[in-house]
Design an enzyme around this catalytic site. Structure first.
Site, PDB file in Angstrom:
ATOM      1  N   SER A  38       0.827  -1.202   0.000  1.00 13.75           N
ATOM      2  CA  SER A  38       0.000   0.000   0.000  1.00 13.75           C
ATOM      3  C   SER A  38       0.869   1.264   0.000  1.00 13.75           C
ATOM      4  O   SER A  38       1.657   1.472  -0.917  1.00 13.75           O
ATOM      5  CB  SER A  38      -0.948  -0.042   1.193  1.00 13.75           C
TER       6      SER A  38
ATOM      7  N   ASP B  47      -9.531  -5.395  -4.529  1.00 15.19           N
ATOM      8  CA  ASP B  47      -8.975  -4.406  -3.618  1.00 15.19           C
ATOM      9  C   ASP B  47      -9.880  -3.174  -3.620  1.00 15.19           C
ATOM     10  O   ASP B  47      -9.977  -2.476  -4.626  1.00 15.19           O
ATOM     11  CB  ASP B  47      -7.554  -4.036  -4.068  1.00 15.19           C
TER      12      ASP B  47
ATOM     13  N   HIS C 153      -7.527  -5.785  -0.146  1.00 14.13           N
ATOM     14  CA  HIS C 153      -6.329  -4.983   0.094  1.00 14.13           C
ATOM     15  C   HIS C 153      -5.479  -5.583   1.217  1.00 14.13           C
ATOM     16  O   HIS C 153      -4.261  -5.682   1.104  1.00 14.13           O
ATOM     17  CB  HIS C 153      -6.733  -3.552   0.450  1.00 14.13           C
TER      18      HIS C 153
END
Length: 273
Positions: A95, A224, A253
């Site tokens: 991320s 995601d 995610h």
């Protein structure tokens, strides 16, 4: 617990486990190095030296009011790598951490970084702009800022639903995993959490991706809900010179469950090539 002090006087926490080729892991927002505990053990068990740090303002690092931007995050990483004298280095980022390692590798890591791995990463750019029409509207990130300011504790609890795909039929994410996300989130300094939203959403990594001359593995779940794959890994794969894109069907995610197991195997395979 090992700590390192940057040149601007910021104390950063890191964990350093195992021996062998070094692998440095960067966590997502608003988490800490604890998010990588499974992967740190996996890497150490398989003959690697696994290092994971808490980004400034996060976890056990100093609760910073300044320097909560991607350039400083990458500089902090460069100083830690130099301090530990790491070479033939593999960097892994999830991320926000994916943006951090891409910028570090492109602007500071030449001669030290051998491979890059990103997971559900924010590059090339999350926010919608004229040059990035597939990005998310700025109002999405304004909403995150408002939620953090109003009631960060409840916001982090609510965020776990989309983060882990717990709002999908058939989800088997545990309450414990969601609670641990909340626990890590509550350690971040409010100013750092707030400023990092701009860092992960508005930073443009296009030129960083283009300049990378080492192999990069781009892992991303196709469900995601935090960093949609279409404007992220798929576009990044088009920009890098030596990229391998793997899409994980149905994966969210957050890294957990079967997705985590498969990703761990893929990380080991990519590093060993």
């Amino acid at each position: 617990m090992p700590h390192f002090t940057t040149t601007d006087g910021t104390e950063l926490y890191y964990t350093d486990q195992g021996e062998g080729q070094p692998v440095l892991l960067s966590h997502g927002w608003p988490l800490s190095s604890d998010a990588w505990q499974v992967e740190v053990k996996l890497l150490a068990d398989n003959g690697y030296r696994a290092i994971a740090h808490d980004r400034r303002g996060h976890g056990r690092s100093a609760k910073t009011y300044t320097g909560n931007d991607m350039d400083t995050y990458a500089k902090d990483l460069a100083e830690l790598v130099k301090h530990l004298d790491l070479t033939n280095l593999v960097v892994i980022g999830h991320s926000t951490g994916g943006g951090e390692v891409v910028r570090y590798a492109a602007q500071h890591g030449v001669g030290r970084v051998a491979k890059v791995i990103t997971v559900g990463a924010v590059p090339p750019q999350m926010v919608k702009t004229d040059s990035n029409p597939d990005g998310l509207p700025i109002e999405v990130f304004d909403g995150i800022r408002a939620g953090v300011l109003k009631d960060a504790s409840q916001f982090y609890r609510d965020l776990t639903e989309a983060f882990f795909g717990a709002n999908r039929d058939g989800s088997n994410v545990s309450q414990g995993a969601k609670d641990d996300f909340w626990r890590q989130g509550m350690l971040v300094n409010l100013a750092a959490a707030y400023d990092c939203i701009k860092a992960f959403s508005e930073t443009d990594f296009t030129e960083d991706l283009k300049s990378l001359d080492v192999p990069i593995f781009l892992a991303h779940g196709d469900d995601d809900q935090i960093v949609p794959i279409g404007a992220a890994a798929i576009r990044s794969a088009e920009l890098v010179k030596d990229g391998t894109l793997k899409v994980y069907p149905g994966a969210p995610h957050g890294i957990h469950g079967d997705y985590q197991s498969e990703l761990g195997k893929d990380i080991l395979a990519f590093i060993s090539k």
